[in-house]
Design a protein around this motif. Structure first.
Motif, PDB file in Angstrom:
ATOM      1  N   HIS A  83       0.822  -1.207   0.000  1.00 19.87           N
ATOM      2  CA  HIS A  83       0.000   0.000   0.000  1.00 19.87           C
ATOM      3  C   HIS A  83       0.862   1.265   0.000  1.00 19.87           C
ATOM      4  CE1 HIS A  83      -3.962  -1.846   0.506  1.00 19.87           C
ATOM      5  NE2 HIS A  83      -3.350  -2.746   1.245  1.00 19.87           N
ATOM      6  N   GLY A  84       2.156   1.102  -0.217  1.00 20.02           N
ATOM      7  CA  GLY A  84       3.057   2.243  -0.258  1.00 20.02           C
ATOM      8  C   GLY A  84       3.360   2.852   1.098  1.00 20.02           C
ATOM      9  N   ILE A  85       3.194   2.072   2.154  1.00 17.60           N
ATOM     10  CA  ILE A  85       3.405   2.569   3.513  1.00 17.60           C
ATOM     11  C   ILE A  85       4.652   1.919   4.097  1.00 17.60           C
ATOM     12  CG2 ILE A  85       2.449   2.659   5.854  1.00 17.60           C
ATOM     13  CD1 ILE A  85      -0.338   2.568   4.523  1.00 17.60           C
ATOM     14  N   VAL A  86       5.522   2.756   4.661  1.00 15.30           N
ATOM     15  CA  VAL A  86       6.744   2.269   5.289  1.00 15.30           C
ATOM     16  C   VAL A  86       6.789   2.766   6.729  1.00 15.30           C
ATOM     17  CG1 VAL A  86       9.258   2.329   5.261  1.00 15.30           C
ATOM     18  CG2 VAL A  86       7.993   2.254   3.110  1.00 15.30           C
ATOM     19  N   VAL A 104       2.110   9.363   7.164  1.00 15.55           N
ATOM     20  CA  VAL A 104       2.166   7.900   7.096  1.00 15.55           C
ATOM     21  C   VAL A 104       1.068   7.304   7.970  1.00 15.55           C
ATOM     22  CG1 VAL A 104       3.585   5.868   7.595  1.00 15.55           C
ATOM     23  CG2 VAL A 104       4.626   7.885   6.548  1.00 15.55           C
ATOM     24  N   ALA A 105       0.845   7.884   9.143  1.00 12.66           N
ATOM     25  CA  ALA A 105      -0.230   7.419  10.023  1.00 12.66           C
ATOM     26  C   ALA A 105      -1.593   7.595   9.348  1.00 12.66           C
ATOM     27  CB  ALA A 105      -0.193   8.163  11.350  1.00 12.66           C
ATOM     28  N   GLU A 106      -1.770   8.719   8.648  1.00 17.10           N
ATOM     29  CA  GLU A 106      -3.025   8.958   7.919  1.00 17.10           C
ATOM     30  C   GLU A 106      -3.214   7.922   6.811  1.00 17.10           C
ATOM     31  OE1 GLU A 106      -5.496  11.065   8.433  1.00 17.10           O
ATOM     32  OE2 GLU A 106      -4.584  12.119  10.100  1.00 17.10           O
ATOM     33  N   GLU A 156      -6.227   5.172   6.477  1.00 16.76           N
ATOM     34  CA  GLU A 156      -7.053   5.019   5.274  1.00 16.76           C
ATOM     35  C   GLU A 156      -7.109   3.570   4.811  1.00 16.76           C
ATOM     36  OE1 GLU A 156      -5.717   7.777   2.320  1.00 16.76           O
ATOM     37  OE2 GLU A 156      -6.343   9.514   3.493  1.00 16.76           O
ATOM     38  N   VAL A 157      -5.989   2.896   4.852  1.00 18.48           N
ATOM     39  CA  VAL A 157      -5.972   1.478   4.474  1.00 18.48           C
ATOM     40  C   VAL A 157      -6.851   0.671   5.421  1.00 18.48           C
ATOM     41  CG1 VAL A 157      -4.532  -0.586   4.342  1.00 18.48           C
ATOM     42  CG2 VAL A 157      -3.739   1.552   3.319  1.00 18.48           C
ATOM     43  N   LEU A 158      -6.705   0.912   6.703  1.00 18.61           N
ATOM     44  CA  LEU A 158      -7.493   0.163   7.698  1.00 18.61           C
ATOM     45  C   LEU A 158      -8.980   0.476   7.586  1.00 18.61           C
ATOM     46  CD1 LEU A 158      -5.093   0.438  10.738  1.00 18.61           C
ATOM     47  CD2 LEU A 158      -5.493  -1.566   9.293  1.00 18.61           C
ATOM     48  N   GLU A 159      -9.300   1.677   7.175  1.00 16.22           N
ATOM     49  CA  GLU A 159     -10.700   2.066   7.003  1.00 16.22           C
ATOM     50  C   GLU A 159     -11.242   1.661   5.643  1.00 16.22           C
ATOM     51  OE1 GLU A 159     -10.243   6.027   9.854  1.00 16.22           O
ATOM     52  OE2 GLU A 159     -10.269   6.250   7.673  1.00 16.22           O
TER      53      GLU A 159
END
Length: 73
Positions: free
Chosen positions: A31-34, A59-61, A65-68
């Motif tokens: 998801h492009g999150i590191v 990054v937290a946002e 978004e992924v979790l939501e």
């Protein structure tokens, strides 16, 4: 000073934590999150632990978004 022997149960917990961290890292990367401090492979009272560490607010946002379920793949 002598080194203490690590029990089989602790070794399994260590591996479980390391593998969980790698799985999470791969899922986040998709998801492009590191999370720079993400790591595993340590134990507390026989329980596998994963260190999520800190990250920038953006990054937290993105993670939220992924979790939501709002992030586009």
């Amino acid at each position: 000073m002598r080194a203490e022997k690590i029990s089989d149960a602790d070794m399994k917990a260590y591996e479980k934590g390391r593998q969980a961290a790698e799985r999470l890292k791969a899922a986040l990367t998709a998801h492009g999150i590191v999370l720079p401090s993400l790591g595993g492979g340590w134990i507390v009272s026989g329980t596998a632990m994963v260190e999520l560490g800190g990250c920038r607010a953006d990054v937290a946002e993105a993670l939220a978004e992924v979790l939501e379920g709002k992030a586009a793949k």
